[in-house]
Design a protein around this motif. Structure first.
Motif, mmCIF file in Angstrom:
data_model
loop_
_atom_site.group_PDB
_atom_site.id
_atom_site.type_symbol
_atom_site.label_atom_id
_atom_site.label_comp_id
_atom_site.label_asym_id
_atom_site.label_seq_id
_atom_site.Cartn_x
_atom_site.Cartn_y
_atom_site.Cartn_z
ATOM 1 N N ASP A 1 0.862 -1.186 0.000
ATOM 2 C CA ASP A 1 0.000 0.000 0.000
ATOM 3 C C ASP A 1 0.897 1.234 0.000
ATOM 4 O OD1 ASP A 1 -1.917 1.899 0.337
ATOM 5 O OD2 ASP A 1 -2.514 1.235 2.363
ATOM 6 N N PHE A 2 1.359 1.613 -1.191
ATOM 7 C CA PHE A 2 2.447 2.588 -1.317
ATOM 8 C C PHE A 2 2.062 3.997 -0.877
ATOM 9 C CE2 PHE A 2 3.740 -0.440 -4.906
ATOM 10 C CZ PHE A 2 4.513 -1.214 -4.061
ATOM 11 N N ASP A 3 0.741 4.298 -0.871
ATOM 12 C CA ASP A 3 0.306 5.621 -0.396
ATOM 13 C C ASP A 3 -0.386 5.540 0.966
ATOM 14 O OD1 ASP A 3 -1.914 4.351 -1.321
ATOM 15 O OD2 ASP A 3 -2.463 5.892 -2.800
ATOM 16 N N ASN B 1 -3.106 4.354 2.123
ATOM 17 C CA ASN B 1 -4.509 4.760 2.240
ATOM 18 C C ASN B 1 -5.407 3.567 2.569
ATOM 19 O OD1 ASN B 1 -4.522 3.440 -0.199
ATOM 20 N ND2 ASN B 1 -5.768 4.977 -1.264
ATOM 21 N N THR C 1 -5.763 0.696 1.275
ATOM 22 C CA THR C 1 -6.220 -0.185 0.203
ATOM 23 C C THR C 1 -5.107 -0.307 -0.846
ATOM 24 O OG1 THR C 1 -7.923 -0.551 -1.471
ATOM 25 C CG2 THR C 1 -7.352 1.719 -1.030
ATOM 26 N N VAL C 2 -5.043 -1.455 -1.476
ATOM 27 C CA VAL C 2 -4.100 -1.627 -2.590
ATOM 28 C C VAL C 2 -4.923 -1.567 -3.868
ATOM 29 C CG1 VAL C 2 -2.428 -3.156 -3.685
ATOM 30 C CG2 VAL C 2 -2.514 -3.002 -1.195
ATOM 31 N N ASN C 3 -4.649 -0.546 -4.697
ATOM 32 C CA ASN C 3 -5.469 -0.365 -5.890
ATOM 33 C C ASN C 3 -4.608 0.093 -7.072
ATOM 34 O OD1 ASN C 3 -4.992 2.344 -5.470
ATOM 35 N ND2 ASN C 3 -7.003 2.747 -4.552
ATOM 36 N N ASP D 1 -1.533 2.283 -6.530
ATOM 37 C CA ASP D 1 -0.337 1.568 -6.058
ATOM 38 C C ASP D 1 0.309 0.794 -7.214
ATOM 39 O OD1 ASP D 1 -0.734 2.225 -3.169
ATOM 40 O OD2 ASP D 1 -2.569 1.074 -3.500
HETATM 41 CA CA LIG Z 1 -2.941 2.449 -1.587
#
Ligand SMILES: [Ca+2]
Ligand SMILES: [Ca+2]
Length: 211
Positions: free
Chosen positions: A184-186, A188, A190-192, A195
């Protein structure tokens, strides 16, 4: 003045000289300015976010054991390490060369970390600032600082190169697979596709590696 008093006085002078210039890790405050929990996207290649892009700045005042500011500490003598390497692990490019302060300390022993990047792989949930090998500590209890800075990198296995192994790891945490905070690179929750876009930008070959 008696000989004993003279001797004691000279010992104090010697002790004063000996402590001059030696960093006091618990007497060198670090001020964090930023969100309660920051999220820093880093890459071994050094083309991740700067600290200011991630919304935070660290301000250092480095003092010696006598409480005097230490000027002219080179910017490269400052770096950041993982607070808690037991759970997650951050891998640093060339160790202490993985990050730096913005400038050398001034006459007041002060400098900041805001413009630089952390050149690293792996994943971490907190960072401790280090100066010339000393982990800086929060007074008065003198425990090392652990700032709530989440570090996320596309180098998911932490071998300091983005390659097919990382692609496989990222695929394994992309929906409908289970959530993994390191993907989850940002930060937030969620992985979407956002990311995925970040992963794709840093994916090799030729690969993003330490420079
Ligand atoms: Ca994310
Ligand atoms: Ca890797």
């Amino acid at each position: 003045m008696s000989k004993v008093v003279l001797f004691a006085a000279s010992l104090l002078v010697v002790a004063g000289i000996a402590s001059a210039g030696i960093i006091d890790p618990c007497g060198s405050p670090v001020d964090y300015t930023g969100p309660v929990i920051a999220c820093l996207f880093a890459c071994p290649q050094g083309d991740g976010q700067t600290y200011s892009e991630a919304g935070f700045t660290l301000a250092f005042t480095v003092n010696d054991l006598g409480g005097n500011p230490i000027p002219d500490i080179p910017a490269s003598d400052f770096w950041l390490i993982d607070c808690d390497p037991t759970e997650l692990e951050l891998t640093l490019c060339a160790g202490s060369a993985s990050s730096a302060a913005d400038s050398a300390t001034n006459s007041a022993g002060q400098t900041t970390m805001s413009n630089g990047t952390l050149n690293a792989g792996g994943c971490a949930d907190g960072l401790t600032p280090v100066v010339q090998g000393f982990l800086l500590e929060l007074a008065p209890q003198c425990d090392p600082y652990c700032f709530d800075i989440r570090v996320r990198t596309p180098d998911l296995d932490g071998n300091l190169e983005i390659n097919l192994v990382d692609l496989a790891n990222f695929s394994a945490c992309f929906p409908p697979q289970l959530y993994d905070k390191c993907c989850d690179f940002d930060c937030n929750a969620t992985v979407n596709l956002q990311d995925l876009a970040r992963f794709a930008f840093h994916f090799g070959p030729p690969g993003h590696k330490c420079q």
